[in-house]
Scaffold this motif. Structure first.
Motif, PDB file in Angstrom:
ATOM      1  N   TYR A   1       9.226  -0.922   5.218  1.00 38.93           N
ATOM      2  CA  TYR A   1       8.100   0.093   5.732  1.00 38.93           C
ATOM      3  C   TYR A   1       6.964  -0.673   5.771  1.00 38.93           C
ATOM      4  N   GLU A   2       6.477  -1.509   4.753  1.00 30.97           N
ATOM      5  CA  GLU A   2       5.169  -2.076   4.563  1.00 30.97           C
ATOM      6  C   GLU A   2       5.170  -3.181   5.666  1.00 30.97           C
ATOM      7  N   LYS A   3       6.002  -3.884   6.150  1.00 27.76           N
ATOM      8  CA  LYS A   3       6.143  -4.763   7.448  1.00 27.76           C
ATOM      9  C   LYS A   3       6.304  -4.094   8.662  1.00 27.76           C
ATOM     10  N   ASN A   4       6.049  -2.937   8.826  1.00 33.58           N
ATOM     11  CA  ASN A   4       6.228  -1.821  10.048  1.00 33.58           C
ATOM     12  C   ASN A   4       7.579  -2.298  10.586  1.00 33.58           C
ATOM     13  N   ARG A   5       8.478  -2.549   9.997  1.00 29.99           N
ATOM     14  CA  ARG A   5       9.802  -2.865  10.515  1.00 29.99           C
ATOM     15  C   ARG A   5      10.796  -1.535  10.840  1.00 29.99           C
TER      16      ARG A   5
ATOM     17  N   LYS B   1      -2.141  -1.493  -8.267  1.00 30.24           N
ATOM     18  CA  LYS B   1      -1.188  -2.566  -8.878  1.00 30.24           C
ATOM     19  C   LYS B   1       0.089  -2.628  -9.293  1.00 30.24           C
ATOM     20  N   LEU B   2       0.806  -2.236  -8.324  1.00 26.71           N
ATOM     21  CA  LEU B   2       2.162  -2.303  -8.460  1.00 26.71           C
ATOM     22  C   LEU B   2       3.067  -2.796  -7.673  1.00 26.71           C
ATOM     23  N   THR B   3       4.036  -3.319  -8.084  1.00 24.27           N
ATOM     24  CA  THR B   3       5.001  -4.304  -7.423  1.00 24.27           C
ATOM     25  C   THR B   3       5.914  -3.350  -6.303  1.00 24.27           C
TER      26      THR B   3
ATOM     27  N   ALA C   1       1.088  -0.588   1.897  1.00 22.98           N
ATOM     28  CA  ALA C   1       0.989  -1.692   1.412  1.00 22.98           C
ATOM     29  C   ALA C   1      -0.443  -1.737   0.588  1.00 22.98           C
ATOM     30  N   GLN C   2      -1.276  -1.157   0.958  1.00 23.39           N
ATOM     31  CA  GLN C   2      -2.826  -1.325   0.506  1.00 23.39           C
ATOM     32  C   GLN C   2      -2.832  -0.403  -0.567  1.00 23.39           C
ATOM     33  N   LEU C   3      -2.199   1.145  -0.489  1.00 25.06           N
ATOM     34  CA  LEU C   3      -2.180   1.892  -1.504  1.00 25.06           C
ATOM     35  C   LEU C   3      -1.480   1.139  -2.939  1.00 25.06           C
ATOM     36  N   ARG C   4      -0.419   0.463  -2.365  1.00 25.16           N
ATOM     37  CA  ARG C   4       0.522   0.015  -3.771  1.00 25.16           C
ATOM     38  C   ARG C   4      -0.304  -1.031  -4.339  1.00 25.16           C
ATOM     39  N   THR C   5      -1.074  -2.052  -3.605  1.00 27.25           N
ATOM     40  CA  THR C   5      -1.872  -2.870  -4.108  1.00 27.25           C
ATOM     41  C   THR C   5      -3.018  -2.563  -5.083  1.00 27.25           C
TER      42      THR C   5
END
Length: 102
Positions: free
Chosen positions: A35-39, A15-17, A8-12
């Motif tokens: 993945y980003e929510k660690n589920r 500047k990507l959705t 999530a950090q890399l994506r933000t």
């Protein structure tokens, strides 16, 4: 930091959705969200595609960096460092380290 937080950090930072990144690496937005929510954990191929896309190691995404390894990076465009320049960089690292310890 868990792997999902790093993704999530890399994506933000880039500047990507979620939808944009998912499309670029060939997965669904819902999978990326999990993945980003660690589920859920990405499979190996997906993990490699994420790492390749962001130009980081899979170890970085998984949070497996070694704490005792020192990395000093310099960005340059098509420039080869001479041996003398590399030695000067090493001397500067030592200078900064000594200054900190005083």
């Amino acid at each position: 930091m868990k792997f999902g937080d790093r993704i999530a950090q890399l994506r933000t930072r880039h500047k990507l959705t979620q939808a944009e990144l998912a499309e670029k690496i060939g997965i669904t937005r819902a999978s990326l969200s999990h993945y980003e929510k660690n589920r859920r954990e990405p499979d190996y191929e997906t993990l490699k595609r994420i790492a390749d896309f962001f130009d980081v190691s899979t170890d970085y995404i998984l949070g497996r960096e070694k704490k005792d390894v020192e990395t000093i990076a310099a960005h340059h465009d098509d420039y080869d460092w001479s041996q003398e320049e590399l030695e000067e960089i090493e001397r500067f690292k030592e200078f900064v380290r000594n200054k900190r310890n005083q």
